[in-house]
Write a protein that holds these residues in place. Structure first.
Motif, PDB file in Angstrom:
ATOM      1  N   ALA A  91      41.247  32.942  42.185  1.00  0.00           N
ATOM      2  CA  ALA A  91      42.393  32.441  42.086  1.00  0.00           C
ATOM      3  C   ALA A  91      42.617  31.430  41.059  1.00  0.00           C
ATOM      4  N   GLY A  92      41.618  30.628  40.515  1.00  0.00           N
ATOM      5  CA  GLY A  92      41.873  29.677  39.461  1.00  0.00           C
ATOM      6  C   GLY A  92      42.028  30.246  37.970  1.00  0.00           C
ATOM      7  N   PHE A  93      41.375  31.367  37.910  1.00  0.00           N
ATOM      8  CA  PHE A  93      41.653  32.321  36.938  1.00  0.00           C
ATOM      9  C   PHE A  93      43.104  32.858  36.742  1.00  0.00           C
ATOM     10  N   VAL A  94      43.586  33.243  37.689  1.00  0.00           N
ATOM     11  CA  VAL A  94      45.010  34.116  37.547  1.00  0.00           C
ATOM     12  C   VAL A  94      45.802  32.692  37.556  1.00  0.00           C
ATOM     13  N   GLU A  95      45.605  31.538  38.016  1.00  0.00           N
ATOM     14  CA  GLU A  95      46.511  30.236  38.069  1.00  0.00           C
ATOM     15  C   GLU A  95      46.395  29.649  36.454  1.00  0.00           C
ATOM     16  N   ASN A  96      45.187  29.570  35.904  1.00  0.00           N
ATOM     17  CA  ASN A  96      44.941  28.767  34.539  1.00  0.00           C
ATOM     18  C   ASN A  96      45.622  29.464  33.485  1.00  0.00           C
ATOM     19  N   LEU A  97      45.733  31.213  33.652  1.00  0.00           N
ATOM     20  CA  LEU A  97      45.982  32.052  32.778  1.00  0.00           C
ATOM     21  C   LEU A  97      47.440  32.362  32.929  1.00  0.00           C
ATOM     22  N   ARG A  98      48.003  31.983  34.027  1.00  0.00           N
ATOM     23  CA  ARG A  98      49.513  32.281  34.501  1.00  0.00           C
ATOM     24  C   ARG A  98      49.787  33.873  34.434  1.00  0.00           C
ATOM     25  N   GLY A  99      48.630  34.380  34.924  1.00  0.00           N
ATOM     26  CA  GLY A  99      48.955  35.915  35.074  1.00  0.00           C
ATOM     27  C   GLY A  99      48.759  37.120  33.922  1.00  0.00           C
ATOM     28  N   ARG A 100      48.369  36.184  32.525  1.00  0.00           N
ATOM     29  CA  ARG A 100      48.326  36.959  31.499  1.00  0.00           C
ATOM     30  C   ARG A 100      46.876  37.869  31.324  1.00  0.00           C
ATOM     31  N   GLY A 101      45.749  37.182  32.126  1.00  0.00           N
ATOM     32  CA  GLY A 101      44.385  37.766  31.972  1.00  0.00           C
ATOM     33  C   GLY A 101      44.315  38.890  33.240  1.00  0.00           C
ATOM     34  N   GLY A 102      43.204  39.330  33.243  1.00  0.00           N
ATOM     35  CA  GLY A 102      42.754  40.111  34.468  1.00  0.00           C
ATOM     36  C   GLY A 102      41.226  39.797  34.760  1.00  0.00           C
TER      37      GLY A 102
END
Length: 119
Positions: A91-102
């Motif tokens: 969840a932190g990965f998605v939040e920190n990249l604002r959906g740009r990464g996978g």
């Protein structure tokens, strides 16, 4: 743990056998070395080069470890995250990249979870 009895006699009686087996098991447990093991969940992270700094901060924050990396048009990192924190990490990965990464958990025959000895 297995306690094996080589003598087939009955002199100890039922209570005596229980005590003998229990004492043998307790002695083994007292003398055994103890290890702490940490379970890890594996993730494949894919992101643009300019997002490297926030991803690395997240990896540090969650005490994850990078096990391999590939750099091309996009960066791909294989990371291991303490299993109890894996959902929060994703969840932190998605939040920190604002959906740009996978990100995706990678699954192994052991269910995508490994362990290591903490020393």
């Amino acid at each position: 743990m297995v306690v094996t009895r080589y003598f087939g006699g009955t002199k100890l009686g039922t209570g005596g056998l229980v005590r003998a087996y229990g004492d043998a098991a307790a002695a083994v447990l007292r003398s055994a070395k103890r290890r702490t093991r940490q379970l890890y969940a594996s993730f494949e992270l894919v992101f643009d080069y300019e997002d490297t700094a926030p991803v690395m901060r997240l990896i540090d924050q969650f005490e994850a470890r990078v096990t391999s990396s590939r750099y091309g048009e996009r960066t791909t990192l294989m990371v291991e995250v303490p299993r109890l924190r894996a959902d929060s990490f994703a969840a932190g990965f998605v939040e920190n990249l604002r959906g740009r990464g996978g990100n995706s958990r990678t699954w192994s025959p052991a269910g995508g979870v490994g362990w290591s000895d903490d020393r």
